[in-house]
Design a protein around this motif. Sequence first.
Motif, PDB file in Angstrom:
ATOM      1  N   VAL A 211       0.834  -1.132   0.072  1.00  0.00           N
ATOM      2  CA  VAL A 211      -0.027  -0.031   0.063  1.00  0.00           C
ATOM      3  C   VAL A 211       0.873   1.257  -0.072  1.00  0.00           C
ATOM      4  CG1 VAL A 211      -1.548   1.325   1.218  1.00  0.00           C
ATOM      5  CG2 VAL A 211      -1.953  -1.184   1.384  1.00  0.00           C
ATOM      6  N   ASN A 212       0.542   2.324  -0.748  1.00  0.00           N
ATOM      7  CA  ASN A 212       1.414   3.445  -0.734  1.00  0.00           C
ATOM      8  C   ASN A 212       0.914   4.211   0.537  1.00  0.00           C
ATOM      9  OD1 ASN A 212       2.840   3.107  -3.165  1.00  0.00           O
ATOM     10  ND2 ASN A 212       0.864   3.647  -4.387  1.00  0.00           N
ATOM     11  N   HIS A 213       1.774   4.767   1.156  1.00  0.00           N
ATOM     12  CA  HIS A 213       1.381   5.766   2.300  1.00  0.00           C
ATOM     13  C   HIS A 213       2.426   6.556   2.527  1.00  0.00           C
ATOM     14  CE1 HIS A 213       4.355   3.438   4.825  1.00  0.00           C
ATOM     15  NE2 HIS A 213       3.900   2.361   4.022  1.00  0.00           N
ATOM     16  N   ASP A 214       2.448   7.443   3.560  1.00  0.00           N
ATOM     17  CA  ASP A 214       3.335   8.427   3.878  1.00  0.00           C
ATOM     18  C   ASP A 214       3.879   8.536   5.395  1.00  0.00           C
ATOM     19  OD1 ASP A 214       1.287   9.294   5.201  1.00  0.00           O
ATOM     20  OD2 ASP A 214       1.337  11.371   4.393  1.00  0.00           O
ATOM     21  N   LEU A 215       3.859   7.011   5.946  1.00  0.00           N
ATOM     22  CA  LEU A 215       4.314   6.729   7.264  1.00  0.00           C
ATOM     23  C   LEU A 215       5.784   6.854   7.315  1.00  0.00           C
ATOM     24  CD1 LEU A 215       1.645   4.173   8.415  1.00  0.00           C
ATOM     25  CD2 LEU A 215       1.624   7.008   8.456  1.00  0.00           C
ATOM     26  N   SER A 216       6.337   6.852   8.601  1.00  0.00           N
ATOM     27  CA  SER A 216       7.774   6.897   8.579  1.00  0.00           C
ATOM     28  C   SER A 216       8.187   5.665   9.320  1.00  0.00           C
ATOM     29  CB  SER A 216       8.281   7.918   9.606  1.00  0.00           C
ATOM     30  OG  SER A 216       7.926   9.195   9.283  1.00  0.00           O
ATOM     31  N   ARG A 217       9.258   4.964   8.919  1.00  0.00           N
ATOM     32  CA  ARG A 217       9.856   3.728   9.367  1.00  0.00           C
ATOM     33  C   ARG A 217      10.208   3.707  10.911  1.00  0.00           C
ATOM     34  NH1 ARG A 217       9.421  -1.405   7.539  1.00  0.00           N
ATOM     35  NH2 ARG A 217      10.045  -0.811   5.449  1.00  0.00           N
ATOM     36  N   PHE A 218       9.645   3.185  11.697  1.00  0.00           N
ATOM     37  CA  PHE A 218       9.926   2.945  13.050  1.00  0.00           C
ATOM     38  C   PHE A 218      11.186   1.639  13.256  1.00  0.00           C
ATOM     39  CE2 PHE A 218       9.880   0.920  17.429  1.00  0.00           C
ATOM     40  CZ  PHE A 218       9.795   2.271  18.226  1.00  0.00           C
ATOM     41  N   TYR A 224       5.035   4.234  11.545  1.00  0.00           N
ATOM     42  CA  TYR A 224       4.195   5.408  12.405  1.00  0.00           C
ATOM     43  C   TYR A 224       4.174   6.579  11.720  1.00  0.00           C
ATOM     44  CZ  TYR A 224       8.539   7.636  13.897  1.00  0.00           C
ATOM     45  OH  TYR A 224       9.431   8.453  14.200  1.00  0.00           O
ATOM     46  N   GLY A 225       3.081   7.382  12.359  1.00  0.00           N
ATOM     47  CA  GLY A 225       3.021   8.920  11.823  1.00  0.00           C
ATOM     48  C   GLY A 225       3.707   9.833  12.929  1.00  0.00           C
ATOM     49  N   GLU A 226       4.619  10.336  12.273  1.00  0.00           N
ATOM     50  CA  GLU A 226       5.301  11.004  13.319  1.00  0.00           C
ATOM     51  C   GLU A 226       4.715  12.184  14.090  1.00  0.00           C
ATOM     52  OE1 GLU A 226       8.727  12.883  11.491  1.00  0.00           O
ATOM     53  OE2 GLU A 226       9.518  10.923  10.514  1.00  0.00           O
ATOM     54  N   SER A 227       3.407  12.613  13.437  1.00  0.00           N
ATOM     55  CA  SER A 227       2.758  13.797  14.408  1.00  0.00           C
ATOM     56  C   SER A 227       1.158  13.051  14.505  1.00  0.00           C
ATOM     57  CB  SER A 227       2.775  14.862  13.835  1.00  0.00           C
ATOM     58  OG  SER A 227       3.893  15.513  13.676  1.00  0.00           O
ATOM     59  N   ASP A 235      -6.775   7.880   6.851  1.00  0.00           N
ATOM     60  CA  ASP A 235      -7.087   7.571   5.595  1.00  0.00           C
ATOM     61  C   ASP A 235      -6.701   6.111   5.329  1.00  0.00           C
ATOM     62  OD1 ASP A 235      -7.711   9.968   4.610  1.00  0.00           O
ATOM     63  OD2 ASP A 235      -6.193  10.320   3.694  1.00  0.00           O
ATOM     64  N   LEU A 236      -5.856   5.449   6.241  1.00  0.00           N
ATOM     65  CA  LEU A 236      -5.487   4.073   6.282  1.00  0.00           C
ATOM     66  C   LEU A 236      -6.465   3.386   6.938  1.00  0.00           C
ATOM     67  CD1 LEU A 236      -1.684   4.313   6.826  1.00  0.00           C
ATOM     68  CD2 LEU A 236      -2.833   3.631   4.665  1.00  0.00           C
ATOM     69  N   GLY A 237      -7.523   3.932   7.775  1.00  0.00           N
ATOM     70  CA  GLY A 237      -8.460   3.256   8.599  1.00  0.00           C
ATOM     71  C   GLY A 237      -9.769   3.331   8.119  1.00  0.00           C
ATOM     72  N   TYR A 238     -10.844   3.834   8.742  1.00  0.00           N
ATOM     73  CA  TYR A 238     -12.075   3.908   8.228  1.00  0.00           C
ATOM     74  C   TYR A 238     -12.359   4.889   7.252  1.00  0.00           C
ATOM     75  CZ  TYR A 238     -13.126   0.739  12.167  1.00  0.00           C
ATOM     76  OH  TYR A 238     -12.999  -0.215  12.928  1.00  0.00           O
ATOM     77  N   VAL A 377      -6.067  16.791  12.805  1.00  0.00           N
ATOM     78  CA  VAL A 377      -5.814  16.375  14.140  1.00  0.00           C
ATOM     79  C   VAL A 377      -5.486  14.900  14.191  1.00  0.00           C
ATOM     80  CG1 VAL A 377      -6.222  16.114  16.551  1.00  0.00           C
ATOM     81  CG2 VAL A 377      -6.647  18.348  15.609  1.00  0.00           C
ATOM     82  N   VAL A 378      -6.186  14.220  13.421  1.00  0.00           N
ATOM     83  CA  VAL A 378      -5.738  12.688  12.927  1.00  0.00           C
ATOM     84  C   VAL A 378      -4.521  12.506  12.832  1.00  0.00           C
ATOM     85  CG1 VAL A 378      -6.532  10.753  11.787  1.00  0.00           C
ATOM     86  CG2 VAL A 378      -8.295  11.933  13.110  1.00  0.00           C
ATOM     87  N   ALA A 379      -4.207  13.390  11.485  1.00  0.00           N
ATOM     88  CA  ALA A 379      -3.061  12.961  10.937  1.00  0.00           C
ATOM     89  C   ALA A 379      -1.689  13.756  11.641  1.00  0.00           C
ATOM     90  CB  ALA A 379      -3.261  13.608   9.281  1.00  0.00           C
ATOM     91  N   LYS A 380      -1.938  15.040  12.319  1.00  0.00           N
ATOM     92  CA  LYS A 380      -0.912  15.779  12.822  1.00  0.00           C
ATOM     93  C   LYS A 380      -0.983  16.375  13.888  1.00  0.00           C
ATOM     94  CE  LYS A 380      -1.995  18.894   8.999  1.00  0.00           C
ATOM     95  NZ  LYS A 380      -1.515  19.404   7.501  1.00  0.00           N
ATOM     96  N   GLY A 381      -1.864  15.778  14.705  1.00  0.00           N
ATOM     97  CA  GLY A 381      -2.186  16.680  16.095  1.00  0.00           C
ATOM     98  C   GLY A 381      -1.091  16.570  17.225  1.00  0.00           C
ATOM     99  N   ARG A 382      -0.214  16.022  16.903  1.00  0.00           N
ATOM    100  CA  ARG A 382       1.007  16.244  17.955  1.00  0.00           C
ATOM    101  C   ARG A 382       2.107  17.158  17.321  1.00  0.00           C
ATOM    102  NH1 ARG A 382       3.755  11.641  18.294  1.00  0.00           N
ATOM    103  NH2 ARG A 382       2.888  10.428  16.596  1.00  0.00           N
TER     104      ARG A 382
END
Length: 519
Positions: A211-218, A224-227, A235-238, A377-382
């Motif tokens: 799957v194409n995604h923009d997550l970072s490698r842990f 994981y999503g850095e923020s 978008d990867l969920g519901y 907030v879901v994608a970058k709330g932190r």
Amino acid sequence: MAESRHSVFRQFAASDWRGFLKGVEKEGLRVDRNGFIAQTPHPEALGSTLTHPRITTDYSEALLELITPVCSSTGEMLESLRNIHRFVQQNLGDEVFWAASMPCELDGDASIPIAEYGSSNIGRLKHVYRQGLAVRYGRMMQSIAGAHYNLSLPDSFWQTWQAALGNGQSLKDFKSDEYFWLIRNFRRRSWLLMLLFGASPALDASFVAGVNHDLSRFDNRTWYGESATSLRMGDLGYHNNAQASLNICFNELSTYTQTLDRAIHTPWPAYETIGTRRGDEFIQINTSVLQIENEYYSAVRPKRTTEREEKPIQALETRGVEYIEVRCLDLDPFSPVGVNQSQIDFLDLFLLDCLLTDSPRIGDAECERLDDNYKDVVAKGRNRELTLCRGGTRVPVGEAAAEVFDQLEPLADLLDSWNGGETYRSALAAQRRKLPENASWPVPSSEVVEAMQQSGLGHRDWVMEQSRQHQQVLREEGLDADVLAAFRTMTTESLAEQKAMEDAENQPFGDFLEQYLKS
């Protein structure tokens, strides 16, 4: 100028306030000892998933759903939920109850068994609906788990509140309008819940294989999503394109049911291409945008308990809104039961304030802004630099959260003065501590990433360790003899009820489905 609703509420006597009615539906995967989704059938010791009042399955045979009764206090609800967990944990053998929202290790769609509900027509309908979800969206999305919080206020409150507002509607219509008043404000503020309770910033690599995604490698098994606060709600969920076109209106009951009903009766070309059968096998209920109302994914729903074979829309139109279902809560992987007390008490305060605050109808432009705030907030709330759109201006997310907290403080003081104690002030303070001015925010999504980093474990292994610890705690606690006996009785009676339904069945499923669709 009309008196504010907050002012009207403050004029209540302590005896006018009867508190909240509440319950929770908590999902979670059964996994094997290696952290892979369980391939075994639902344990017979847990009863019939079709008829058991406390233990069923959601999408997958491996995805348990635990349901509390309606309770009058947070403590009662959490004890009920904990008892259900204790019983489940006693009957899982060497399997483990997964503690996180994002799933364990998977091996594509084929590794996710669709839930079975027996041979009765109602049981087959539930299975075909899930087959439809599989052909429409794939099974991977359906392996995600969450907690749904249900809240209502007793009729004694509604009668007093209606008289205080001088409203002359029927109680049924008044309650429905008031619940939608609450829902409109919930939609304006739901981003805050994702910041405070989002707890799914990471996932197992098997979930996004290919799957194409923009997550970072842990690490080599974890992304994981850095923020991010909640990959589950991103978008990867519901998420799916067909539903993006629905424009479900949450302004009032009539528009809500009408737009949902239209979706159930509007053909969708891609689903028409699939068809409803594969040979003699039914693979979806219909070829419309939605098969049934429950297919619509939203952060909140107005609900009414349905009778057997009654559709949710029919129940709402006939008897009105009964309660609100908050659906955006990630599982708390640090809690043995997936939710915690300060969270629930804060939700009560938050939802009551949604009812008491001015709540104009939501137009298309505002609707789009609210959706954008939620997604951000879901994608970058932190990301502390994130700003939200509010009244035509951009506001830092921390500042926007602090303003909501400030608004909730007088209400927390009032409820605590009526009830005695510090319940709501404490719950509010617990959330304020998540957003200190001069430190990293200790929100759950940050704590998950930090716990993985400190343990040196990726998502699968860290969650597996949490899950085993929860299992050990709950098994050691055990159940009182009378509670254990009650659960065993529910198991026996649910299995007998399912068998009786199946023995009495004499209508071909195709005829049953045709009748169901026409009703």
